[in-house]
Design a protein around this motif. Structure first.
Motif, mmCIF file in Angstrom:
data_model
loop_
_atom_site.group_PDB
_atom_site.id
_atom_site.type_symbol
_atom_site.label_atom_id
_atom_site.label_comp_id
_atom_site.label_asym_id
_atom_site.label_seq_id
_atom_site.Cartn_x
_atom_site.Cartn_y
_atom_site.Cartn_z
ATOM 1 N N SER A 79 70.562 41.930 75.130
ATOM 2 C CA SER A 79 70.358 41.365 76.472
ATOM 3 C C SER A 79 69.031 41.820 77.069
ATOM 4 O O SER A 79 68.360 41.056 77.765
ATOM 5 C CB SER A 79 71.516 41.769 77.391
ATOM 6 N N THR A 80 68.632 43.065 76.779
ATOM 7 C CA THR A 80 67.351 43.583 77.284
ATOM 8 C C THR A 80 66.187 42.886 76.593
ATOM 9 O O THR A 80 65.212 42.487 77.244
ATOM 10 C CB THR A 80 67.261 45.105 77.066
ATOM 11 N N ILE A 81 66.286 42.737 75.272
ATOM 12 C CA ILE A 81 65.233 42.050 74.528
ATOM 13 C C ILE A 81 65.083 40.616 75.028
ATOM 14 O O ILE A 81 63.964 40.128 75.251
ATOM 15 C CB ILE A 81 65.554 42.057 73.017
ATOM 16 N N ASN A 82 66.220 39.946 75.230
ATOM 17 C CA ASN A 82 66.175 38.567 75.728
ATOM 18 C C ASN A 82 65.554 38.488 77.108
ATOM 19 O O ASN A 82 64.850 37.524 77.428
ATOM 20 C CB ASN A 82 67.581 37.971 75.746
ATOM 21 N N GLN A 83 65.806 39.514 77.937
ATOM 22 C CA GLN A 83 65.207 39.530 79.266
ATOM 23 C C GLN A 83 63.689 39.628 79.186
ATOM 24 O O GLN A 83 62.954 38.909 79.879
ATOM 25 C CB GLN A 83 65.759 40.706 80.067
ATOM 26 N N LEU A 84 63.190 40.497 78.309
ATOM 27 C CA LEU A 84 61.746 40.650 78.146
ATOM 28 C C LEU A 84 61.118 39.361 77.616
ATOM 29 O O LEU A 84 60.061 38.924 78.083
ATOM 30 C CB LEU A 84 61.448 41.808 77.191
ATOM 31 N N LEU A 85 61.779 38.735 76.653
ATOM 32 C CA LEU A 85 61.270 37.483 76.099
ATOM 33 C C LEU A 85 61.282 36.374 77.144
ATOM 34 O O LEU A 85 60.381 35.534 77.189
ATOM 35 C CB LEU A 85 62.110 37.069 74.884
#
Length: 322
Positions: A151-157
């Motif tokens: 979820s954090t990676i997706n937020q950054l992307l």
């Protein structure tokens, strides 16, 4: 909000605004937002940030007898001179002509009949992107910084994609932002990024004014070499800055070239040095950053690649790796 009447100012505002940006409507067409609002309808609640010539304030704007809206108000401070005032008025006209875009901050109105001059923007509850990333990093460190949750990676992307979407729009209307950085991006409702801080954009002011207002305060760490050395600002130099913003996103708001004084940054850039890969950027994302920092980047294609990063570059899969 204490306002002092500006003698004869209201009679000259429209003329100044018309002179400031004669070509803007031709570039963007019709469909802007915002109009003059009564100063009495806007109340200041608390300062958000204070700059050299302007400050941002959280406020409330009266919509009707029973309705108010939380807003962000950009205020021109008393110590500003005629150049800063002209720039401020030009920024208002820029937003009046600008079509609504999901990743560009929206102007809701403005105050020019009384001092201080104000621009009323939509309120972004999560503040600027840099501070948001720093806060997010503190939360991540409580869990496991080495293995980010999906979820954090997706937020950054998502942040990277949204900003690319906004920059692509600006490039198409002929606007060069000049000062893009994580701090000049606001995070709105639903954690949607909104590009803001257009006071120094090339569609708002001329280069000579920009140099005068920013002498000693230009954002070197976000700028392309040609902007630093030659005062050249183009969509390609904006793409360089976007690459730095990508680096900020995947380093959770860290300062670019953190261990270098400014003079060393300039020297090393001239020798070909580029920022190393952030810890949480994969090979392809770092490749995109490096593409942004090339001498002659393909602006349109790069921004599209960044927008569609998570779906495998449907526009162009021939991305270089470094």
């Amino acid at each position: 909000m204490s306002l002092v009447h500006r003698d004869k100012q209201s009679e000259t505002v429209d003329g100044q605004m018309n002179l400031a940006m004669e070509h803007t409507d031709e570039l963007m067409g019709q469909g802007g937002t915002g109009s003059e609002v009564a100063s009495e309808s806007v109340t200041f609640v608390q300062d958000i940030s204070v700059g050299v010539f302007t400050k941002l304030v959280k406020g409330e704007m009266v919509l009707s007898e029973k309705s108010k809206q939380v807003v962000t108000v950009k205020v021109l401070q008393d110590k500003s001179g005629s150049d800063e005032e002209k720039c401020f008025l030009s920024e208002i006209r820029f937003f009046k002509a600008l079509a609504i875009h999901e990743n560009i901050i929206s102007m809701l109105g403005y105050i020019t009949a009384k001092a201080p001059l104000c621009i009323v923007f939509e309120y972004c509850p999560h503040g600027n992107l840099k501070d948001f990333l720093l806060d997010l990093h503190r939360e991540v460190r409580k869990v496991d910084e080495d293995e980010l949750e999906e979820s954090t990676i997706n937020q950054l992307l998502q942040f990277a994609s949204q900003i690319a979407n906004g920059m692509d729009f600006l490039e198409k209307i002929g606007c060069v932002h000049r000062t893009l950085a994580a701090k000049s991006v606001h995070v709105g409702h639903g954690k949607v990024c909104k590009i803001a801080e257009f006071g120094f954009s090339s569609i708002v002011m001329d280069v000579n004014t920009y140099e005068k207002l920013t002498k000693g305060r230009i954002p070197i760490r976000w700028m392309a070499l040609e902007s630093i050395l030659e005062c050249v600002y183009t969509p390609k130099t904006d793409v360089w800055s976007y690459g730095i913003v990508l680096w900020e996103i995947f380093s959770f708001g860290n300062k670019p070239y953190p261990d270098m004084p400014i003079k060393d940054v300039i020297r090393e850039l001239r020798h070909g040095y580029r920022l190393p890969a952030p810890k949480h950027a994969d090979e392809m994302m770092y490749s995109l950053m490096n593409e942004c920092w090339q001498d002659d980047p393909e602006v349109d294609q790069l921004l599209k690649n960044c927008q569609f990063y998570r779906t495998g570059f449907p526009m162009n899969k021939d991305v270089k790796h470094h």
